[in-house]
Motif scaffolding. Structure first.
Motif, PDB file in Angstrom:
ATOM      1  N   SER E 234       0.715  -1.358  -0.015  1.00 50.82           N
ATOM      2  CA  SER E 234      -0.093  -0.108  -0.022  1.00 50.82           C
ATOM      3  C   SER E 234       0.750   1.243   0.063  1.00 50.82           C
ATOM      4  O   SER E 234       0.717   2.291  -0.698  1.00 50.82           O
ATOM      5  N   GLU E 235       1.893   1.233   0.615  1.00 50.23           N
ATOM      6  CA  GLU E 235       2.844   2.234   0.677  1.00 50.23           C
ATOM      7  C   GLU E 235       3.550   2.445  -0.553  1.00 50.23           C
ATOM      8  O   GLU E 235       3.819   3.524  -0.970  1.00 50.23           O
ATOM      9  N   ASP E 236       3.949   1.298  -1.201  1.00 52.66           N
ATOM     10  CA  ASP E 236       4.846   1.609  -2.369  1.00 52.66           C
ATOM     11  C   ASP E 236       4.581   1.335  -3.690  1.00 52.66           C
ATOM     12  O   ASP E 236       5.026   1.607  -4.600  1.00 52.66           O
ATOM     13  N   GLU E 237       3.073   0.910  -3.659  1.00 53.55           N
ATOM     14  CA  GLU E 237       2.908   0.517  -5.142  1.00 53.55           C
ATOM     15  C   GLU E 237       1.445   1.135  -5.785  1.00 53.55           C
ATOM     16  O   GLU E 237       0.983   0.663  -6.862  1.00 53.55           O
ATOM     17  N   VAL E 238       1.269   2.214  -5.061  1.00 56.94           N
ATOM     18  CA  VAL E 238       0.117   3.100  -5.689  1.00 56.94           C
ATOM     19  C   VAL E 238       0.332   3.471  -6.898  1.00 56.94           C
ATOM     20  O   VAL E 238       1.484   4.193  -7.065  1.00 56.94           O
ATOM     21  N   LYS E 239      -0.499   3.386  -7.859  1.00 61.39           N
ATOM     22  CA  LYS E 239      -0.286   4.255  -9.104  1.00 61.39           C
ATOM     23  C   LYS E 239      -1.574   4.920  -9.487  1.00 61.39           C
ATOM     24  O   LYS E 239      -2.640   4.371  -9.342  1.00 61.39           O
ATOM     25  N   TYR E 240      -1.379   5.983 -10.035  1.00 61.57           N
ATOM     26  CA  TYR E 240      -2.535   6.644 -10.839  1.00 61.57           C
ATOM     27  C   TYR E 240      -2.201   7.951 -11.402  1.00 61.57           C
ATOM     28  O   TYR E 240      -1.173   8.187 -11.610  1.00 61.57           O
ATOM     29  N   ALA E 244      -5.133  17.669 -14.884  1.00 61.22           N
ATOM     30  CA  ALA E 244      -6.005  18.963 -14.829  1.00 61.22           C
ATOM     31  C   ALA E 244      -6.377  19.129 -13.356  1.00 61.22           C
ATOM     32  O   ALA E 244      -7.359  19.894 -12.949  1.00 61.22           O
ATOM     33  N   THR E 245      -5.739  18.702 -12.265  1.00 62.75           N
ATOM     34  CA  THR E 245      -6.328  18.621 -10.925  1.00 62.75           C
ATOM     35  C   THR E 245      -5.693  20.057 -10.296  1.00 62.75           C
ATOM     36  O   THR E 245      -6.194  20.248  -8.997  1.00 62.75           O
ATOM     37  N   ASP E 246      -4.751  20.478 -10.599  1.00 62.95           N
ATOM     38  CA  ASP E 246      -4.000  21.597 -10.000  1.00 62.95           C
ATOM     39  C   ASP E 246      -5.099  22.674  -9.668  1.00 62.95           C
ATOM     40  O   ASP E 246      -5.064  23.171  -8.230  1.00 62.95           O
ATOM     41  N   PRO E 288      -5.634   4.643  -4.554  1.00 63.20           N
ATOM     42  CA  PRO E 288      -5.124   5.950  -4.387  1.00 63.20           C
ATOM     43  C   PRO E 288      -5.665   6.676  -3.556  1.00 63.20           C
ATOM     44  O   PRO E 288      -6.118   7.793  -3.875  1.00 63.20           O
ATOM     45  N   TYR E 289      -5.915   6.628  -2.186  1.00 57.59           N
ATOM     46  CA  TYR E 289      -6.649   7.140  -1.290  1.00 57.59           C
ATOM     47  C   TYR E 289      -5.831   8.629  -1.047  1.00 57.59           C
ATOM     48  O   TYR E 289      -6.417   9.673  -1.108  1.00 57.59           O
ATOM     49  N   GLY E 290      -4.642   8.247  -0.820  1.00 60.22           N
ATOM     50  CA  GLY E 290      -3.966   9.919  -0.272  1.00 60.22           C
ATOM     51  C   GLY E 290      -4.153  11.005  -1.579  1.00 60.22           C
ATOM     52  O   GLY E 290      -4.423  12.003  -1.034  1.00 60.22           O
ATOM     53  N   VAL E 291      -4.016  10.740  -2.669  1.00 57.09           N
ATOM     54  CA  VAL E 291      -4.116  11.619  -3.574  1.00 57.09           C
ATOM     55  C   VAL E 291      -5.386  12.311  -3.589  1.00 57.09           C
ATOM     56  O   VAL E 291      -5.572  13.728  -3.846  1.00 57.09           O
ATOM     57  N   ILE E 292      -6.592  11.557  -3.454  1.00 57.63           N
ATOM     58  CA  ILE E 292      -7.894  11.992  -3.502  1.00 57.63           C
ATOM     59  C   ILE E 292      -8.059  12.814  -2.042  1.00 57.63           C
ATOM     60  O   ILE E 292      -8.689  14.164  -2.023  1.00 57.63           O
ATOM     61  N   THR E 293      -7.808  12.406  -1.014  1.00 60.53           N
ATOM     62  CA  THR E 293      -7.888  13.026   0.150  1.00 60.53           C
ATOM     63  C   THR E 293      -6.994  14.595   0.160  1.00 60.53           C
ATOM     64  O   THR E 293      -7.724  15.476   0.533  1.00 60.53           O
TER      65      THR E 293
END
Ligand SMILES: Cc1ncc(C[n+]2csc(CCOP(=O)(O)OP(=O)(O)O)c2C)c(N)n1
Ligand SMILES: Cc1ncc(C[n+]2csc(CCOP(=O)(O)OP(=O)(O)O)c2C)c(N)n1
Ligand code: SF4
Ligand code: SF4
Ligand code: SF4
Ligand code: SF4
Ligand code: SF4
Ligand code: SF4
Ligand SMILES: [Mg+2]
Ligand SMILES: [Mg+2]
Lengths: 355, 74, 246, 178, 355, 246, 178, 74
Positions: E234-240, E244-246, E288-293
């Motif tokens: 979960s820490e190393d293999e998240v991919k997304y 245009a999210t900036d 990829p919970y992190g990027v969404i959060t």
């Protein structure tokens, strides 16, 4: 009401099913639920029912499919690896809108694992272990009496919604004996009519039962109809027990065997004047999101306890959102947390909250 | 050294070897092993014909059988 | 003193979990003896079933894998086809495992002539789960799921694996043996040896069915269990070689 | 309060029946009760044990980690469960099949030569019932009459003689402490 | 780098697998992935590999288990009902820590459903369709090129973590042809060593591979070890992919085929100066919970688009919490939303937000 | 004018989806004729397979269920045992469905002597999914997953269902027929009738294997497909009754 | 910009190959492209169609709901796809197998007796290629040379004669509008 | 009324009936049905011996066969 008898969980399932009008049982041996088929093999012939040991869990679930299609009240029971083998069949059964009751007496996983009690098939049962958008009603009883009542109720619900119902229990509840009162024997002529059943198309239009539709537009509509049904079930069939939540500032969420153990934790903590409460989901799908969400303003934090590495905790997080911490305490692989383990964990969490 | 090496810890006292021993020289001992079984014993060392039947029929690898070497010139 | 009967080198020095008098142990030893004799310990991979013999890996000095209930032949196929051709792969399966849930897998392995060896232990019930009906349960036999005795109308007929296997061209050897007395045991060992040798010679699928007992679940004494094998099981399941010879 | 009891012995010594009699009795007396076996592949001749909980409170866990009472029918059971016992708890030992004394001094210990007593009662297989009798004497979990009734029902299929022998064994156990 | 070739998704899987060193393939026909086994049956014999058509999906996954246990790089592919049949095997494979790659080319469900493209096996693949606490790495590619790269990568990851990897794709991506560049053929002698593999215990300790442990305490520890591994993944293999999210105030989350379609929606809306962005999860587990959060503070609302009745949306809700609305637009049963459908939905949601 | 050959009453008036010249259509009609003749339309329940004939429910005026691939015999068992004994239950299955994925289910139904009827269409490949290797594919036959021809060393031998079924005591009838000319068709109809009548008389499991064609996936003309059935398939799969008679 | 093209006809009329030639050509010219078949149990003699997208932009959906171009090789295809065509789009019809005129007046329509022209080119089976030739004439999706190269590769296994006939058919189509 | 009732919409022009007609009185028509097939037709009504072979071999239920009733007294 009959008299109280002492009976094992896995035998209680069988007797209660028979009382609910179940006369067809197909199953394959697997520990810790062997006493269910064994009981059925003794009892069903006595009530003009049929017990057949299937050649595998796959055959069993497909025999269930056939019997259900023919209009019978029918059941199978299994344990984790066997339930996995039924996933194609479960998806079909939902797609075909066939009622039936399936008990999964969960054991330690993954793989062969062991035969100790566990709750690690929660995702499989509630999110859909099979393919496609489907849902089955899932109950997680915490006493043998509740197991009896939910088994009985499951047959009615299955028929009402034309959908499989899963009893998600575990080896602890399955193997323990407790005093229970069984419901009266259901008169078979009071069971619901099933005009859709396959009985031979004599003097009526033929009935076709299938989960097959090549045209995506039509299959989409079929799916939306199913979703409507699931929505209706979500509104009407949620079941849970609330204990000492009125003034609770810390709420444990736990189901099944752990649900009852957590209750004693709550009692013990209350004696120490710690304001802890319990939500015990009884229907795992539909999940009682609502009651948990309602508690959010009042509660400092939640703690989910499971005999798994953490599955139902996701549903609780969905209910709580990110306004309150949701702690988790779980033991996978067949370990059953004791009341004392849980008490300690609660205290740990409480002190974390303070710091 | 005895004709039979009996690993008493392995014996489950099933009695199969006793039944199949042609000269009937095997019997249950009164020694209980850690699993709670009375192990077998060779009751009559002389009588054993080292036929190996006991080895063959034992499900639990309890018995090894040795033949006395013929003395040279005998 | 000269050793004449010593436990096989390829077996571990370990007390088994089997019930007193259970024939699984004898069958294990025969496999061990054959592996020793053929000198294939370092080349052999065993595939364990789910059944009482799920613990078999503990009793041999061999690489072992425990695969899902009934699927040993499929796993064995995957292993055999992945390794150099001198490796020996065998499955060890009970009657629930092989003849009930795993029937399709064993038959297709046989029909493909998969170059593996299958040791099939027929004890007329499901030992591990507490004595339920197996496909090989005898007519009238009481088990925990045939409490009124096996009836044709409900469960059909006892299932004959060794004979059935002889129908497939891919099968090099199929025979049925018992292990309840020294003579029978020696024949059984010969059969097991043939079944392994066939594989070494690339002859295709070999299977040895062994009539076995289950005193615990049959709820009889060890000696009555042996009598049952001899008198009742043998009457239904005749011993003999149904396909192939040496 | 609730009593948590663990009964343990070799398979075949009747520990499960021991527990079931207690739970059936509790049912008769309208107490809360749970009976929980250690299930496993241990049917294969190994040891067997079960947990019984009896009392007037709703029962949480069917599994006991600190029982009030341990009944050990053989040495391995003594080895395993003696340490579990709650401080001040009761340990009942079948002296016939144990080879050493208990180690703890913070519990109450009762040793009986149950096999011998059972033989005297005329039913060797009633070792378990002898111990049960003694247990009931020590702690009035249930009335002896209730237990006798349960025994009559549970052994009914084995005939009057067996029932009588078991009731005799129960009495023997009860009186063994005198 | 090789030259660009035009190839179908389901054939690209096969070729890419071979390039990654896969020499063993076991599979059973099912639409829409038949071209994978067909391609393998032609190609593998050319590279001294083995193609074997199994007698069923159950046999296939168990052959995979055997081959993997013997140390081979091995693959199977299937579609929804077939994947359901593999659930017991998947749970075992994780429990046994056996590497392998399994592609599920998802079709319309539940049950037999149809053969049109769908994403309704998301729960099954990511939450665990089988029993027990287990996880497989799951990738959801959105172009044939990405499918090629993820297939190749999957074999390395599977070996690295000794865990199955699932390629969750659908009939649309599977059946379309696109230009792709394949990675070079991996030299077999560069593949990782597998000292744990079953090759015959010659001059070494025996190797035992199983998912079996009767003692719950030990099985619990085994489970915690597995969980540690899952944590590491979960820490190393998240991919997304982030697009245009900036400065986005509204973010679409979509994967696979819908991921690419949604991208064009974003482009179109950006041309209308609507500040929309896209998160396209590539690894579905780990999600990829992190990027969404992280986007929560900046974004007014999220919208999840799926070819299902709503599955990944739960993971997005877990990431977002309850601070922002998470809209859902899905079409089950084999329907593929068009860019225009999505655009309309976005506009609807935007106007709901305003009102 | 007097009607002499009229389409069966128990069939729907509907154009089938089968390819031109595909024998599935003939086999359907024979079932329809037999059901008409035996007067069991209102009592009969069909169990469809997954395969080209998954649509069979559309062509009959009968109750039908479509069950998972290969599991028709298990579902049929569930139906048969749930209904009054005068109800007639039959499965219709292809060679992929019955002989590959569903092998355990059909054999166990047979061994139980399940009182059902099984119509087994052997077209030596998987029609619906585009012509892959089936257990019944002939040696050397090229399919989409045996592009170099079926080889014994890889896929083993063509699978003989009708013969295999004759091994089981629970089987009342097992025979193999073809439908490529009027005479053969008449024999096949007789066999199908026997298979249904046996069920009406409670005789147990009956199975009729029918050699069939698949011009589309064999990539030959209809007449060449018929030639292939006659010359190649019949050579491997002899016609005849292997168990039971009328 | 990207062109979305749907080609549709009976199975066996070569609509999939039609599409593949376009996509292969696009690949050669380094354009973005996707080829997507309508797959289904329709192999059973029914109709076949595929979508091809070609252009200089990344391609989102492989499925087109409002194509720029529709090539209809038979009547059912015309019935089905004419309504889908974008306003101002191009409809190319195989007159030989259609029984009615198109209904819309907001699109560009080209009808060719493709079968006849293919026969003239010496390869009856090249009806599809005739239509392809004409399409390329109308809209310069790809250079004709590229397409000819692709044809040579795609039909290579069927021999020089077939290649030549198809190239002739392509030319025939190209010239059919003159 | 013809001896054959041919449901042209059902015909797939597979040609099996044509091949099996003993007097060879069946042929493909030039009428294309909605599925794109040229249906069969009875080319020679008189020649048909109403043997029913065409019915028997047709996979698509295209053909019903009628026998002219023997006139009384004939
Ligand atoms: C999928 C699945 N179903 C059921 C089981 C439970 N199970 C374990 S062993 C066994 C049967 C064992 O019987 P058999 O193969 O005859 O072996 P025996 O114990 O008699 O030697 C069963 C049904 C399982 N582990 N997995
Ligand atoms: C579990 C599962 N696996 C695979 C498939 C795909 N599938 C559909 S039909 C079929 C085989 C059909 O072959 P056969 O049974 O021989 O029938 P035929 O089409 O040749 O008449 C397969 C593999 C499926 N639907 N479900
Ligand atoms: S070797 Fe033979 S004689 Fe000696 S003890 Fe064993 S069985 Fe008896
Ligand atoms: S056969 Fe073996 S286990 Fe049985 S009594 Fe003899 S030595 Fe002991
Ligand atoms: S249960 Fe039966 S088969 Fe299993 S070990 Fe005991 S005696 Fe042997
Ligand atoms: S694919 Fe083959 S079996 Fe299926 S309908 Fe066409 S010809 Fe018949
Ligand atoms: S009935 Fe006989 S003769 Fe007449 S058309 Fe048909 S096959 Fe020919
Ligand atoms: S056999 Fe039937 S479908 Fe074929 S050509 Fe004759 S009438 Fe038409
Ligand atoms: Mg067995
Ligand atoms: Mg077929």
């Amino acid at each position: 009401m009959g008299e109280k008898v002492l009976i094992k969980g896995v035998e209680a399932i069988a007797e209660s099913a028979i009382r609910a009008g179940c006369r067809m049982f197909f199953g394959y041996p697997i520990t810790p639920q062997n006493e269910t088929p064994e009981y059925m093999s003794r009892r069903l012939p006595q009530v003009e029912g049929i017990f057949l040991q299937a050649e595998s869990e796959i055959a069993a679930i497909n025999m269930v499919m056939g019997a259900s299609a023919a209009g019978a009240r029918v059941m199978t029971t299994t344990s984790s690896p066997g339930f996995s083998l039924m996933m194609e069949g479960m998806s079909y059964l939902v797609g075909m809108e066939l009622p039936c009751v399936v008990a999964n007496v969960v054991r330690g996983g993954p793989g062969l694992g062991n035969i100790a009690p566990a709750q690690s098939d929660y995702f499989q049962a509630t999110k859909g272990g099979g393919h496609g958008d489907y849902k089955t009603i899932v109950f997680g009883p915490s006493t043998v009496q509740e197991l009896v009542e939910l088994t009985y109720h499951s047959f009615d619900l299955a028929d009402k919604y034309r959908n499989p119902v899963v009893l998600l229990t575990d080896g602890a509840l399955g193997q323990m004996m407790e005093p229970v009162i069984f419901p009266e024997m259901r008169k078979l002529n009071t069971l619901p009519e099933k005009p859709w059943a396959l009985t031979g198309a004599l003097n009526r239009e033929k009935n076709i039962i299938m989960s097959f539709e090549m045209d995506p537009k039509i299959l989409e509509n079929i799916n939306w109809e199913l979703q409507k049904k699931f929505q209706k079930i979500s509104e009407d069939e949620v079941k849970y027990e609330e204990y000492a939540t009125d003034d609770a500032e810390f709420v444990i969420v736990a189901y099944g065997t752990i649900g009852r153990i957590a209750k004693s934790t709550v009692k013990a903590l209350r004696e120490e004047n710690i304001p802890v409460g319990l939500i015990r989901p009884i229907s795992l799908w539909p999940f009682p999101y609502g009651v948990i969400t309602q508690l959010v303003p009042q509660v400092e934090a939640f703690m989910v306890v499971e005999m798994s590495a953490g599955q139902m905790v996701e549903d609780v997080r969905l209910a709580v959102g990110d306004r309150r911490p949701v702690f988790f305490y779980g033991r996978p692989g067949g370990m059953v947390p004791s009341p004392r383990d849980i008490t300690e964990k609660v205290k740990q969490c409480l002190s974390m909250l303070l710091s | 050294m005895s004709k039979l090496v009996i690993r008493e810890e392995f014996c489950k006292a099933c009695g199969i070897c006793i039944e199949h021993c042609p000269p009937k020289v095997l019997g249950l001992s009164n020694r209980v092993n850690s699993k709670g079984y009375n192990s077998i014993e060779l009751v009559d060392e002389e009588g054993c014909i080292t036929c190996g039947f006991c080895y063959l029929v034992c499900p639990d690898l309890v018995i090894d059988v040795y033949k006395p070497e013929k003395k040279k010139g005998e | 003193m000269k050793p004449v009967y010593l436990r096989p080198q390829s077996m571990e020095d370990r007390i088994t979990h089997y019930c007193p008098g259970c024939h699984h142990g004898i069958i294990h030893r025969l496999i061990g003896e054959v592996i020793d004799e053929l000198g294939i310990r370092g080349k052999t991979i065993g595939v364990a079933p789910i059944g009482c013999s799920v613990f078999i890996y503990a009793y041999f000095k061999l690489d072992f894998v425990v695969t899902p209930h009934g699927r040993a032949p499929a796993a064995a196929t995957g292993i055999k086809r992945s390794l150099p051709s001198d490796r020996i792969v065998f499955t060890y399966q009970g009657d629930g495992d092989l003849a009930s849930i795993g029937l399709a897998e064993i038959i297709h392995a046989a029909n493909r002539g998969e170059n593996i060896t299958s040791i099939f232990v027929n004890n007329a019930n499901y030992g591990m789960t507490g004595g339920q009906l197996a496909p090989t349960t005898l007519l009238g036999q009481i088990t925990t799921t045939s409490p009124y005795g096996r009836k044709i109308a409900v469960d059909g007929y006892p299932f004959h694996i060794a004979e059935l296997m002889s129908n497939f061209k891919g099968v090099a050897y199929s025979g049925r043996f018992a292990v309840y007395d020294p003579k029978k045991i020696i024949s059984a060992r010969k059969a097991i040896k043939t079944a392994f040798k066939n594989q070494m010679e690339g002859k295709g699928f070999s299977i040895v069915e062994l009539l076995s007992n289950c005193p615990i679940n049959w709820r009889v004494s060890v000696s009555d269990s042996i009598k049952f094998v001899k008198e009742n099981m043998e009457a239904e399941f005749p011993l003999g070689v149904f396909k192939g010879g040496e | 309060m609730n009593y948590e009891i663990i009964v343990s012995g070799f398979g075949g010594q009747g520990v499960l029946i021991f527990g079931e009699i207690l739970s059936q009795g509790a049912l008769k007396e309208n107490k809360h009760t749970v009976w929980f076996p250690a299930y496993g592949p241990e049917q294969r001749g190994g040891t067997a044990n079960c947990t019984i909980i009896i009392g007037d409170e709703e029962i949480a866990s069917p599994i006991s980690i600190d029982p009030d009472i341990v009944v050990a029918l053989n040495q391995p059971s003594l080895d395993k469960f003696e340490p579990w016992l709650k401080k001040g708890g009761l340990l009942i030992i079948n002296k016939t099949l144990t080879t050493r004394k208990p180690l703890r001094d913070d519990i109450k210990i009762i040793e009986i030569d149950a096999l011998t007593l059972a033989r005297e009662a005329g039913e060797e297989r009633a070792t378990n019932i002898v111990l049960l009798g003694r247990l009931l004497k020590e702690i009035p979990l249930l009335s002896v009459d209730t237990v006798k009734e349960v025994i009559s029902v549970i052994f009914a299929h084995r005939g009057e003689k067996v029932i009588a022998a078991n009731i005799k064994a129960l009495n023997t156990g009860w009186n063994s402490g005198d």
